[in-house]
Scaffold this motif. Structure first.
Motif, short mmCIF file in Angstrom:
data_model
loop_
_atom_site.label_atom_id
_atom_site.label_comp_id
_atom_site.label_asym_id
_atom_site.label_seq_id
_atom_site.Cartn_x
_atom_site.Cartn_y
_atom_site.Cartn_z
N MET A 106 -6.33 75.12 67.70
CA MET A 106 -6.51 74.91 66.89
C MET A 106 -5.51 74.69 65.58
N LEU A 107 -5.46 73.51 64.92
CA LEU A 107 -4.34 72.96 64.40
C LEU A 107 -4.59 72.90 63.03
N VAL A 108 -4.00 72.83 62.61
CA VAL A 108 -4.19 72.26 61.21
C VAL A 108 -3.12 72.65 59.72
N GLU A 147 0.08 72.69 57.26
CA GLU A 147 0.53 74.28 56.78
C GLU A 147 -0.14 74.56 55.35
N ILE A 148 -0.24 73.88 55.08
CA ILE A 148 -1.30 73.31 53.18
C ILE A 148 -2.47 74.99 53.18
N SER A 149 -3.21 73.74 54.47
CA SER A 149 -4.69 74.51 54.41
C SER A 149 -4.76 76.28 55.46
N LEU A 150 -3.65 76.71 55.67
CA LEU A 150 -3.78 77.90 56.05
C LEU A 150 -4.22 78.78 54.85
N THR A 151 -5.39 77.99 54.05
CA THR A 151 -5.47 79.36 52.99
C THR A 151 -6.09 80.62 53.73
N ALA A 191 -4.89 84.10 67.06
CA ALA A 191 -2.99 85.10 66.53
C ALA A 191 -2.76 83.78 65.89
N VAL A 192 -2.31 84.03 64.17
CA VAL A 192 -2.21 82.72 63.44
C VAL A 192 -0.57 82.71 63.39
N VAL A 247 -4.62 87.20 73.44
CA VAL A 247 -5.03 86.17 72.23
C VAL A 247 -5.88 84.61 73.27
N ARG A 248 -7.05 84.43 72.59
CA ARG A 248 -7.43 83.48 73.54
C ARG A 248 -7.45 82.14 72.24
N ILE A 249 -7.13 82.43 71.06
CA ILE A 249 -6.97 81.56 69.96
C ILE A 249 -5.95 81.13 69.20
N VAL A 250 -5.22 80.01 69.00
CA VAL A 250 -3.90 80.18 68.31
C VAL A 250 -4.34 78.83 67.28
N VAL A 251 -4.35 80.42 66.24
CA VAL A 251 -4.23 78.71 65.03
C VAL A 251 -3.27 78.58 64.16
N GLY A 252 -2.82 77.42 63.67
CA GLY A 252 -1.34 77.55 63.01
C GLY A 252 -1.03 75.64 62.15
#
Ligand code: ADP
Ligand code: ZN
Ligand code: ZN
Length: 807
Positions: A318-320, A322-326, A342-343, A365-370
């Motif tokens: 899941m890509l967001v 940078e600024i919304s990695l709140t 993993a974030v 991990v199964r999901i990477v958010v970054g």
């Protein structure tokens, strides 16, 4: 090799490494006089070149790149005109490269000769006592900062030998564990004896026996108040053993985990979910454009699609921006998926980043958010790749390889027969166009999920203010009054101050006219130095007009600079309000951004003034008024995307108002109240904006109708920069002729709108073509030709395919 040379190098595999070497592994190799880390991209039984040097080391147990990521990075290198090595390098976390450094070894048999200075003697005695040391280590003990001369002299005399050693940026960290040896569990009577004779040993042992049989030693020390001697004694009796385990520096998360649980999807969400899940179940590559107004529940759809993918044994990225990695966003993910996630974000140290990356690679991990680079997360079996706020410019990388993470995400999904979901309230014109032409499937969420209404948007005509109060009014009466009343009611206010880049332009405050290039339909930029206006696509120039072209008003306004005064003005206008500023200056440093938002969220700030960074991804129920001070600054950027970016920014920031139970209000100040981007934003009407914009793009031949490549020449010498730009222009036009490419247009060369950056003068040449392939060919041959005919070593050429932003 991570060098700008697009060819692989050949090395020999020494016998000791033969059974380990594999495609996708990192390899530490000598190159010229250095040692660097490269990546094994192929293996062969024979070499076509003579005298190849051997690999020094293979630092990892297994490959860092899967076959998939090798193919993906090769595609990136081809498409964006970088080298494969650069693409590989940007796909692994920064800081894990291995470089070499020098270490000094004392030559004992040479020691008797000659006399030494004090400092030389110190160095020799240190090396004598402690063995080989680096210059840095020697400097510390010898109490001198610069030892280079001393060392060089000793090397020259043969007393020291310098040798190269590899040095890792970051290592795998290990922790010592104690483990019960199951085969040696003693009979009960022996345990009783142990309890009598050595109660401390017994306590630790029984703990391991009845509890977790493997524990970090530090935990045992603390729990039982023992030291290493106790464990050693147990080890001596062969009751336990000690081992080193790699451990992950799991970053500390201060995410708010209170966020509500799973929602039952509403009808619109369900339709989107079903479409995505159907493709997922058929293992069919499909791109979706999920268009939903802010607060329509896009994130809820992402979460449930990911959940479904996990249940099917597939993984998710899941890509967001940078600024919304709140804490808010990430908290929702952590809450739903806990340890399987993993974030990756810029607040992590290099070590933490590397560990999160390894957890993904090893299937922990199964999901990477970054943010952007998380698109390279080494997850196997990808099922979904989500790009939230897909229109966001931060997805485009500014250095080589200049990839766009959204396009890489689509490519990854394709390679994995996976689903790619692009989500936005205000899709990029390119993505929306793709959904119109059938390249992707559009799914719409037209309503807010909570039934909260979208805020009322008022457009304040600043021309009217000018007529009544004179030119250059910063705060209109309407906005000022609205702020007064909101503060009096103890509600919060966000003020957006558009301040991107530095590209001053001329505007008429009476009628809103802006000086534009008639050929390129972009704003002309004002050059104070030469006193002229200039088009940054085609270099057309004109003198600075004294009066407005349309209504003859003077004086004209020079916008796009000098907005620092605003905060002072606000302080004077609202002396009792608590005002904070959020921009690149006030948020510098780790967590600076989160700190200000935290105070705002807690209600400790009444008015938050900020640049575009306040527009995104935050959800503060206390905010009931959003004011946009200067909508025109964005419209005035010399960029064919100026209207698009302004529309997106205004719509996003408007979405910040009234997310709680009180209705929100948005006030936009502008000199161009009839501009379609402003009108459409005030009505929350994407479709209306798009129809106007796409017609303009078509007429001017800009993306998505043609692809664009930007070639930038940089040089410290202004004359050489200009001459090189002219040479580049000749080369490109000649190539287009030789290749017989018809329908290719060349714009420029023109000085960049920011003419000088880091002491270098910059010139641009834009090339437009319907065919991405042709652009790519032109860029490649031009680069080779330009390198051969370069006017100097200090002239650089940067190639940018699908460029973004002001150049
Ligand atoms: P977006 O990502 O489009 O901005 P979110 O997913 O953050 O929207 O949803 C906005 C708000 O609506 C959140 O507070 C969320 O908890 C809530 N929400 C989402 N889906 C539903 C639903 N189906 N029913 C009720 N509330 C929902
Ligand atoms: Zn005018
Ligand atoms: Zn022009």
């Amino acid at each position: 090799m991570p060098l700008p040379l697009d060819r692989p190098f050949t090395y020999a595999i020494p016998p000791s490494l033969q059974d380990r070497a594999a495609k996708g592994m990192r390899a530490v190799v000598p190159i010229r006089t250095r040692i660097e880390t490269g990546y094994i991209v192929d293996l062969a039984d024979t070499a076509s070149v003579e005298g190849i040097r051997p690999i020094v080391d293979l630092p990892d147990e297994r490959p860092v790149f899967s076959e998939e990521l090798l193919t993906l990075t090769r595609w990136i290198a081809d498409y964006y005109c970088s080298s494969w090595g650069e693409a590989l390098q940007c796909a692994v976390p920064a800081g894990i490269q291995i470089r070499s450094k020098l270490r000094y070894v004392l030559q004992h048999n040479q020691l008797t000769t000659g006399r030494f200075t004090e400092r030389q003697r110190k160095v020799i005695s240190e090396l004598y006592r402690r063995g080989p040391l680096t210059e840095r280590q020697l400097a510390r003990v010898a109490g001198a900062t610069a030892l280079s001369n001393t060392l060089r002299a000793l090397v020259a005399r043969g007393i020291l030998r310098a040798e190269r050693i590899a040095r890792t940026g970051i290592s795998v960290r290990t922790e010592t564990y104690a483990r019960l040896i199951e085969q040696h569990i003693p009979p009960p009577e022996d345990l009783a004896t142990l309890q009598r004779r050595a109660p401390k040993q017994a306590a630790v042992y029984l703990d391991l026996l009845h509890g977790d049989p493997e524990r970090p030693v530090t935990e045992l020390y603390e729990k039982h108040g023992v030291d290493a001697a106790v464990l050693k004694a147990l080890e001596g009796k062969s009751l336990i053993e000690r081992l080193e385990r790699a451990f992950f520096r799991t970053p500390e998360h201060h995410w708010d985990r209170e966020e509500a649980g799973k929602h039952l999807l509403n009808a619109d969400q369900q339709r989107a979910y079903d479409a995505a899940v159907q493709a997922l179940e058929q293992s069919r590559f499909q791109t979706f454009l999920l268009q939903g107004v802010t607060g329509s529940g896009k994130t809820e759809v992402y979460l449930q699609v990911i959940e479904k993918a996990l249940a099917m044994g597939r993984n998710a990225i899941m890509l967001v921006p940078e600024i919304s990695l709140t804490p808010q966003t990430v908290g929702r993910f952590m809450k739903r998926f806990d340890t399987r996630i993993a974030v990756l974000h810029s607040g992590l140290g290099a070590g933490e980043r590397y560990d999160e990356w390894r957890r993904a690679q090893q299937g922990d991990v199964r999901i990477v958010v970054g943010a952007r680079s998380a698109v390279f997360a080494p997850l196997p079996h990808l099922g979904v790749v989500i790009v939230d706020e897909e229109h966001d410019m931060s997805y485009k990388q500014a250095e080589n390889p200049r990839y766009h993470a959204r396009d890489v995400a689509i490519m990854r999904a394709r390679m994995n027969n996976a689903v790619c979901v692009l989500g936005s309230a205000t899709p990029s014109v390119e993505s929306y166009y793709n959904s119109e032409t059938g390249k992707s499937l559009r799914l719409e969420l037209p309503r807010r999920a909570t039934n909260a209404l979208l805020p009322e948007v008022a457009v304040v005509d600043m021309r009217q203010e000018t007529r009544e109060r004179g030119a250059n009014v910063i705060l209109s009466r309407q906005l000022e009054e609205a702020i007064q009343s909101r503060i009096a009611a103890h509600e919060q206010v966000i003020l957006l101050l558009n301040r991107r880049g530095y590209a001053p332009f001329v505007m008429c405050p009476q009628c809103g006219w802006v000086a534009q290039c008639p050929d390129c339909q972009v704003t002309l930029t004002y050059h104070a130095k030469g006193g002229f206006l200039c088009c940054h696509y085609c270099n057309r120039r004109r003198e600075v007009p004294q009066v407005c072209d349309v209504c003859s008003f003077n004086p004209l306004l020079f916008l796009g600079t000098g907005t620092q005064k605003v905060e002072d003005l606000l302080m004077r206008s609202f002396p009792d309000a608590r005002i904070s500023r959020m921009d690149a200056d006030t948020t510098a440093g780790k967590g600076g951004h989160a700190k200000i938002l935290g105070r705002f969220g807690a209600g400790d700030i009444d008015i938050l003034v900020g640049t575009q960074m306040i527009a995104k991804g935050h959800d503060y129920p206390g905010v009931t008024l959003v004011g946009v001070l200067n909508a025109d600054t964005g419209l005035g950027f010399p960029d064919f995307r100026a209207a698009e970016n302004t529309f997106q920014l205004l719509t996003q920031v408007a979405g910040r108002a009234g997310r709680g139970d009180r209705p929100g209000q948005v006030i936009i100040q502008t000199y161009r109240p009839n501009h379609y981007a402003i009108l459409a934003a005030s009505k929350h009407n994407y479709e209306e904006f798009y129809q106007r914009e796409i017609a303009q793009r078509d007429a001017a031949g800009y993306p998505p109708f043609r692809r664009m490549a930007n070639l930038m020449v940089e040089c410290e010498d202004p004359l050489l920069a200009e001459r090189s730009a002219m040479a580049l222009d000749r080369i490109v036009r000649e190539q287009v002729r030789v290749l017989g490419f018809e329908g290719v247009e060349v714009l420029g060369p023109a000085p960049a709108s920011v003419r000088r950056v880091k002491k270098k003068y910059r010139w641009n040449l834009a090339v437009l073509s319907k065919s991405a392939k042709r652009l790519n060919t032109i860029a490649r041959v031009t680069r080779e030709d330009f390198a051969r005919n370069s006017l100097g070593d200090n002239v650089q050429l940067k190639v940018d395919l699908d460029p973004y932003g002001v150049f």
